[in-house]
Enzyme design. Structure first.
Site, PDB file in Angstrom:
ATOM      1  N   LYS A  53       0.733  -0.778  -0.002  1.00 32.85           N
ATOM      2  CA  LYS A  53      -0.074  -0.275   0.284  1.00 32.85           C
ATOM      3  C   LYS A  53       0.980   1.526  -0.209  1.00 32.85           C
ATOM      4  O   LYS A  53       0.525   2.261  -0.878  1.00 32.85           O
ATOM      5  CB  LYS A  53      -0.748  -0.211   1.353  1.00 32.85           C
ATOM      6  CG  LYS A  53      -2.506  -0.559   1.472  1.00 32.85           C
ATOM      7  CD  LYS A  53      -2.550  -1.184   2.639  1.00 32.85           C
ATOM      8  CE  LYS A  53      -3.816  -2.467   2.141  1.00 32.85           C
ATOM      9  NZ  LYS A  53      -4.138  -2.508   3.117  1.00 32.85           N
ATOM     10  N   GLN A  97      -4.764  -1.482  10.086  1.00 34.82           N
ATOM     11  CA  GLN A  97      -4.828  -3.251   9.700  1.00 34.82           C
ATOM     12  C   GLN A  97      -5.591  -4.528   9.908  1.00 34.82           C
ATOM     13  O   GLN A  97      -4.659  -3.956  11.096  1.00 34.82           O
ATOM     14  CB  GLN A  97      -3.562  -3.413   9.188  1.00 34.82           C
ATOM     15  CG  GLN A  97      -3.202  -5.171   7.790  1.00 34.82           C
ATOM     16  CD  GLN A  97      -3.708  -4.472   6.463  1.00 34.82           C
ATOM     17  OE1 GLN A  97      -3.707  -3.746   6.129  1.00 34.82           O
ATOM     18  NE2 GLN A  97      -3.970  -5.620   5.767  1.00 34.82           N
ATOM     19  N   ASP A 120     -11.458   2.011   4.249  1.00 38.36           N
ATOM     20  CA  ASP A 120     -11.738   1.072   3.942  1.00 38.36           C
ATOM     21  C   ASP A 120     -13.229   0.529   3.834  1.00 38.36           C
ATOM     22  O   ASP A 120     -13.563  -0.578   3.851  1.00 38.36           O
ATOM     23  CB  ASP A 120     -11.401  -0.492   5.661  1.00 38.36           C
ATOM     24  CG  ASP A 120      -9.965  -0.745   5.422  1.00 38.36           C
ATOM     25  OD1 ASP A 120      -9.789  -1.100   4.424  1.00 38.36           O
ATOM     26  OD2 ASP A 120      -9.319  -0.985   6.653  1.00 38.36           O
TER      27      ASP A 120
HETATM   28  N1  GUN Z   1      -7.062  -7.200   5.991  1.00 40.48           N
HETATM   29  C1  GUN Z   1      -7.217  -7.974   5.299  1.00 40.48           C
HETATM   30  N2  GUN Z   1      -7.946  -7.116   4.129  1.00 40.48           N
HETATM   31  C2  GUN Z   1      -8.092  -5.775   4.671  1.00 40.48           C
HETATM   32  C3  GUN Z   1      -8.264  -5.026   4.266  1.00 40.48           C
HETATM   33  O1  GUN Z   1      -9.331  -4.657   3.348  1.00 40.48           O
HETATM   34  N3  GUN Z   1      -8.701  -3.704   5.375  1.00 40.48           N
HETATM   35  C4  GUN Z   1      -7.518  -3.716   6.163  1.00 40.48           C
HETATM   36  N4  GUN Z   1      -7.930  -3.002   7.376  1.00 40.48           N
HETATM   37  N5  GUN Z   1      -7.010  -5.166   6.820  1.00 40.48           N
HETATM   38  C5  GUN Z   1      -7.248  -6.054   6.010  1.00 40.48           C
END
Ligand code: GUN
Length: 296
Positions: A53, A97, A120
């Site tokens: 990211k 995350q 998200d």
């Molecule tokens: N863990 C796995 N996929 C995601 C996601 O799309 N966002 C977040 N914050 N954590 C994750």
């Protein structure tokens, strides 16, 4: 039937070009879109996602912040960081995350993120807005799947979409997107999950099968209708002694067998994976555009 491959890499390239233009327009107005990612602990898969990211933010010329916190951090310290990011005007969007270490309360953290910065689309206010058809942000993975369908010219209107899995991150929002009115949706949606009776009977009725159940090669060829479109959201690491790393990624679909039956299918890796980060970036750019409009 030999199926067509739908590649997230190609679809995301197209969207990145569009995002670059929007980022350039923002910069002309003195705004650099900012995305922050909070990583708690050292879960190896999360570290990879967070690194990717950050790299994508930088390659797009966005302001990127990665906040690393130790795995034994207190709930209060994490909440204080969330509040700080809520207030930081250089951060237009951020996420924490998941999964968090088990001593932390994930729900409380998600609920404390400002809905305006919730890229998200996990905050209940944003989930609710999406459900009633008035979304601010779209959930990254389901929106990525939808873009793959739309940009591959796959008709969704009136089609039977069967979603396998009911997670808050993929299954539930995927179903919610596809039942909406409008382009790329207008589908008839069924959700099946680990407690569903006669699951193969239902998956065989799918015109479009979206699989996010987190079990390697769960969907076998006998569970798929001839000519169906199969979207595999799964990423499972399985042992493979022939690889230097000793393992490899497989999806939730038995790709080799199912590709003989499907009209189109996504591989793993290279299928849905690249779309998630792409749609996250799209949400961050959207947040920056909205913040800059609010300033004028
Ligand atoms: N863990 C796995 N996929 C995601 C996601 O799309 N966002 C977040 N914050 N954590 C994750």
């Amino acid at each position: 039937m030999t199926s067509r491959l739908i590649l997230g890499k190609d679809v995301s390239e197209e969207i990145y070009l569009e995002l670059r233009a929007r980022i350039a327009a923002l910069k002309e107005r003195g705004v650099v879109p900012g995305l922050a990612v909070v990583l708690v602990g050292d879960d190896p898969a999360s570290q990879v996602y967070v690194r990717k990211k950050g790299e994508m933010c930088e390659s797009l010329g966005m302001h990127s912040v990665t906040v690393r916190m130790p795995g034994d951090i207190s709930q209060e310290a994490l909440m204080a960081k969330v509040e700080e990011l809520n207030r930081d005007p250089s951060v237009h969007g951020f996420l924490v995350q998941l999964p968090l270490p088990s001593h932390l309360d994930e729900e409380q953290v998600i609920n404390s993120i400002s809905p305006d910065k919730d890229v998200d689309c996990f905050h209940p206010a944003n989930v609710g807005r999406m459900l009633i058809g008035n979304p601010d942000f779209l959930p990254a993975t389901p929106a990525g799947v939808q873009q793959m369908l739309v940009r591959s010219g796959i008709e969704t209107k009136g089609k039977h979409v069967v979603v396998v899995g009911r997670s808050n991150i993929v299954g539930k929002p995927m179903a919610a997107l596809m039942i909406q009115k409008g382009a790329g949706a207008d589908s008839t949606v069924t959700v099946v999950h680990s407690r569903t009776k006669n699951l193969p009977e239902i998956t065989r009725q799918a015109d479009i099968l979206v699989v996010a159940i987190g079990k390697p090669r769960f969907v076998t060829a006998d569970m798929v209708k001839e000519g169906a479109v199969v979207i595999d959201v799964g990423t499972n690491r399985v042992d493979d002694p022939s690889k230097p790393s000793g393992s490899r990624l497989v999806g939730d679909v038995d790709f080799e067998a199912v590709k003989e039956k499907a009209s189109a299918i996504t591989p793993v890796p290279g299928g849905v994976g690249p779309m998630t980060i792409c749609m996250l970036m799209a949400n961050a750019v959207k947040a920056a555009e909205r913040a800059s409009e609010a300033r004028i």
